[in-house]
Design an enzyme around this catalytic site. Structure first.
Site, PDB file in Angstrom:
ATOM      1  N   LYS A 160       0.899   3.689 -29.578  1.00 51.00           N
ATOM      2  CA  LYS A 160      -0.231   3.383 -28.693  1.00 51.00           C
ATOM      3  C   LYS A 160      -1.517   3.512 -29.516  1.00 51.00           C
ATOM      4  CE  LYS A 160      -1.902   4.500 -24.023  1.00 51.00           C
ATOM      5  NZ  LYS A 160      -2.094   3.132 -23.547  1.00 51.00           N
TER       6      LYS A 160
HETATM    7  N1  PMP Z   1       2.085  -1.279 -22.025  1.00 52.49           N
HETATM    8  C1  PMP Z   1       0.845  -1.118 -22.498  1.00 52.49           C
HETATM    9  C2  PMP Z   1       0.328  -2.081 -23.508  1.00 52.49           C
HETATM   10  C3  PMP Z   1       0.039  -0.063 -22.031  1.00 52.49           C
HETATM   11  O1  PMP Z   1      -1.208   0.092 -22.499  1.00 52.49           O
HETATM   12  C4  PMP Z   1       0.546   0.811 -21.056  1.00 52.49           C
HETATM   13  C5  PMP Z   1      -0.319   1.922 -20.535  1.00 52.49           C
HETATM   14  N2  PMP Z   1      -0.227   3.074 -21.314  1.00 52.49           N
HETATM   15  C6  PMP Z   1       1.851   0.603 -20.588  1.00 52.49           C
HETATM   16  C7  PMP Z   1       2.588  -0.446 -21.101  1.00 52.49           C
HETATM   17  C8  PMP Z   1       2.467   1.525 -19.577  1.00 52.49           C
HETATM   18  O2  PMP Z   1       2.722   2.783 -20.146  1.00 52.49           O
HETATM   19  P1  PMP Z   1       2.664   4.127 -19.281  1.00 52.49           P
HETATM   20  O3  PMP Z   1       3.548   3.915 -18.128  1.00 52.49           O
HETATM   21  O4  PMP Z   1       3.152   5.185 -20.190  1.00 52.49           O
HETATM   22  O5  PMP Z   1       1.245   4.318 -18.881  1.00 52.49           O
END
Ligand code: PMP
Length: 308
Positions: A160
């Protein structure tokens, strides 16, 4: 909230500082080369007090994302986990969005980041529904983006990293300019990947599908929570490559994410999905998801870290 009304404290390298003192130098490595890793975590107001959702898993992903970029966070996972709790407490918030961020700071200009100091901040803010209350109940209209997610072995999707969100910005801006709430990006092979900040699930013939980890997706923590909730209802999730046209012929579609929570999608490229309303499987999963969060009763999973 209007940014000028923000106040409170930000955790910075182990100390609390005032919101408006949390500044960096314009020559910091991160400003020029996008060298940051972050998390987005929600703290919910539950019947048993404020509780952070899946804090440990988010902090684990924070460290995994950083490891990929050879960024050694100068704190332990336990310390960052505790700091997230402390910062919510310090700011006296009941419900909040928590943003831990690690970045390469100021030393030398140049692509090589290794001489630049690694700094960590954790900020918290009030935050409501990301896609709006109606999105949760009635669903949103989306388009397939003209932008693809990152090709494997370019920008690692499992990390991320701040830089990945340049791609997300292209997806989001295009969708909004074209009159949609969000975009769904395909990967470089043309299979479905994810939204600009959400994972996607699809229901067809009573089976639930989602793009596999190799489809250039972030391994969402809400995605994982949906796997577990779906299994309560007797559904396994099929993780696979999914062709674009499956979107149009799906019975139900929904996004998942910390910001988006569980949000139904009612049309893609102006093609109505299923009945055009939140479908029965989406409803069941969404209801159970919010029930755990609002009641504070996570006995089955241990997903909540209580702040007080
Ligand atoms: N994909 C992307 C590109 C994101 O930025 C997020 C948000 N963090 C998600 C998927 C979903 O991840 P999460 O459920 O951990 O927030």
């Amino acid at each position: 909230m209007d940014p000028k009304d923000e106040k409170g404290k930000i955790w910075h390298n182990g100390k609390f500082i005032d919101w408006w003192d949390a500044k960096i130098h314009v020559m910091s490595h991160v400003v020029h080369y996008g060298s940051s890793i972050f998390e987005g975590i929600r703290c919910y107001k539950t019947e048993k007090g404020p509780a952070i959702f899946r804090l440990e898993e988010h902090i684990k992903r924070f460290f995994d994302s950083s490891k990929i970029y050879r960024m050694d966070i100068p704190f332990s996972q336990a310390e960052i986990t505790q700091a997230c709790v402390d910062v919510v407490k310090e700011n006296k918030l009941q419900s909040a969005y928590i943003r831990p961020l690690v970045f390469r700071g100021y030393n030398k200009l140049g692509v090589d980041p290794t001489s630049c100091p690694i700094e960590v901040i954790i900020a918290v803010m009030n935050w409501g529904r990301y896609l709006g209350e109606d999105a949760i109940n009635f669903g949103i209209d989306v388009k397939v983006s003209s932008w693809n997610r990152m090709h494997p072995n370019t920008f690692p999707a499992l990390s991320k990293a701040g830089a990945n969100y340049m791609n997300s910005q292209l997806i989001k801006m295009e969708a909004q300019i074209d009159g949609y709430a969000e975009g769904i990006a395909l990967n470089s092979s043309g299979f479905i990947s994810e939204g600009s900040g959400e994972n996607i699930f699809l229901v067809r013939n009573n089976e639930i599908f989602t793009p596999s980890i190799g489809s250039s997706i972030l391994p969402g923590i809400t995605r994982d929570s949906v796997f577990k909730i779906a299994s309560e209802f007797g559904y396994g999730i099929i993780e696979t490559e999914i062709p674009r046209e499956m979107l149009y012929i799906a019975d139900e579609l929904f996004f998942t994410g910390t910001a988006a929570e569980v949000s139904p999608v009612k049309s893609v490229d102006k093609i109505i999905i299923g009945s055009g309303k939140r479908g029965p499987i989406t409803t069941k999963i969404q209801k159970r998801f919010f029930e755990i969060l609002e009641s504070g009763n996570d006995a089955d999973y241990g997903w909540l870290t209580f702040v007080e």
